[in-house]
Write an enzyme that holds these catalytic residues in place. Structure first.
Site, PDB file in Angstrom:
ATOM      1  NE  ARG A 100      -3.751  -9.035 -55.108  1.00 53.80           N
ATOM      2  CZ  ARG A 100      -4.329 -10.013 -54.411  1.00 53.80           C
ATOM      3  NH1 ARG A 100      -5.502  -9.823 -53.842  1.00 53.80           N
ATOM      4  NH2 ARG A 100      -3.733 -11.164 -54.288  1.00 53.80           N
ATOM      5  CG  LEU A 101      -9.339 -10.753 -60.756  1.00 50.28           C
ATOM      6  CD1 LEU A 101      -9.774 -11.577 -61.969  1.00 50.28           C
ATOM      7  CD2 LEU A 101     -10.545 -10.191 -60.037  1.00 50.28           C
ATOM      8  CG  ASP A 102      -8.605 -12.597 -53.753  1.00 49.17           C
ATOM      9  OD1 ASP A 102      -7.749 -11.696 -53.669  1.00 49.17           O
ATOM     10  OD2 ASP A 102      -9.671 -12.594 -53.126  1.00 49.17           O
ATOM     11  CE  LYS A 103      -2.360 -20.529 -55.971  1.00 52.59           C
ATOM     12  NZ  LYS A 103      -1.345 -21.125 -55.063  1.00 52.59           N
ATOM     13  CG  HIS A 183      -9.308 -11.446 -49.349  1.00 52.32           C
ATOM     14  ND1 HIS A 183      -8.908 -11.933 -50.579  1.00 52.32           N
ATOM     15  CD2 HIS A 183      -8.396 -11.912 -48.453  1.00 52.32           C
ATOM     16  CE1 HIS A 183      -7.815 -12.676 -50.432  1.00 52.32           C
ATOM     17  NE2 HIS A 183      -7.474 -12.661 -49.163  1.00 52.32           N
TER      18      HIS A 183
END
Length: 241
Positions: A100-103, A183
């Site tokens: 995933r990548l942060d929003k 994060h």
């Protein structure tokens, strides 16, 4: 391979719907209408058409997406647009993001339906490199670089593994990590008294973000890129390309 399995693997419809469509004469093999769901087909040789459209058999598919900010790395979300929503015209309904990548983070994201490959790329013991371009709030100095390259305390039981740092400007670095903690990049920079104001992933293992892709755009991986990723299933991890 059974005809209904051939079409089911391609996610054209549910298995039960495909059986009905086959009985109703909506499927042909080598220009001959077939009514039996268990009719044997050779996925590498036979020409299968569903509702008049030729079907090229691909059990596994791989897409490179330039994830834009404001989109979440998920298959579904009640509030926000997801990365899967961006790939709706692929004809597949079984894609998921690898990691995933942060929003608010953009950059390279791999989407596939190959669960084994995803597991191998994300397994902590594999130590697959991920490279991020980080724009920072404060000037970056040698002491911060030394700390990151030794591993820093981000509030967990263990320090982060040693990172690699390349200075790109007074307030910009390329940071290479081999973990995927929550994060992590942002927390690592906070640990050295700095702050990430913009984050972009440009590489994962040997897969580099295509410079011709714009945010929100995507393409299928090339044969060479797929072969490189497939080698991870055999225990060979490509850290650089």
């Amino acid at each position: 391979m059974r005809l209904d399995k051939f079409l089911s693997d391609m996610k054209y419809a549910t298995r039960s719907q495909l059986k009905k469509d086959i009985r109703n004469g909506l499927v042909s093999v080598n220009n001959e209408i077939i009514h039996q769901s268990d009719y044997p087909v050779n996925e590498n040789r036979d020409v299968v058409c569903y509702k008049g459209v030729p079907c090229v058999y691909e059990k596994y598919v791989y897409y490179m997406l330039y994830k834009p900010t404001g989109v979440v790395s998920a298959t579904e979300d009640k509030k926000d647009k997801t990365v899967v929503d961006l790939l709706k015209d692929t004809g597949r309904n079984d894609l998921f993001p690898v990691g995933r990548l942060d929003k608010d983070t953009e950059g390279l994201l791999l989407l596939t339906n190959d669960g084994e490959l995803a597991h191998n790329l994300l397994a902590p013991g594999r130590h697959v490199e991920k490279v991020y371009e980080c724009s920072l709030k404060k000037p970056f100095d040698v002491s911060q670089q030394e700390a990151l390259e030794q591993g820093v305390d981000i509030g967990e039981k263990k320090r982060t593994l040693p990172a690699k740092v390349v200075l790109l400007g007074e307030k910009k670095i390329a940071l290479t990590i081999t973990e995927g903690k929550f994060h992590q990049v942002k927390r690592m920079l906070q640990a050295v008294d700095n702050e990430v104001v913009f984050l972009k992933r440009v590489r994962m293992g040997g897969l580099h973000l295509d410079e011709e892709l714009k945010p929100g755009a995507y393409r299928k991986l090339t044969a060479e890129e797929i072969a490189m990723l497939q080698s991870s299933k055999e225990g060979k991890v490509h850290k650089k390309c």
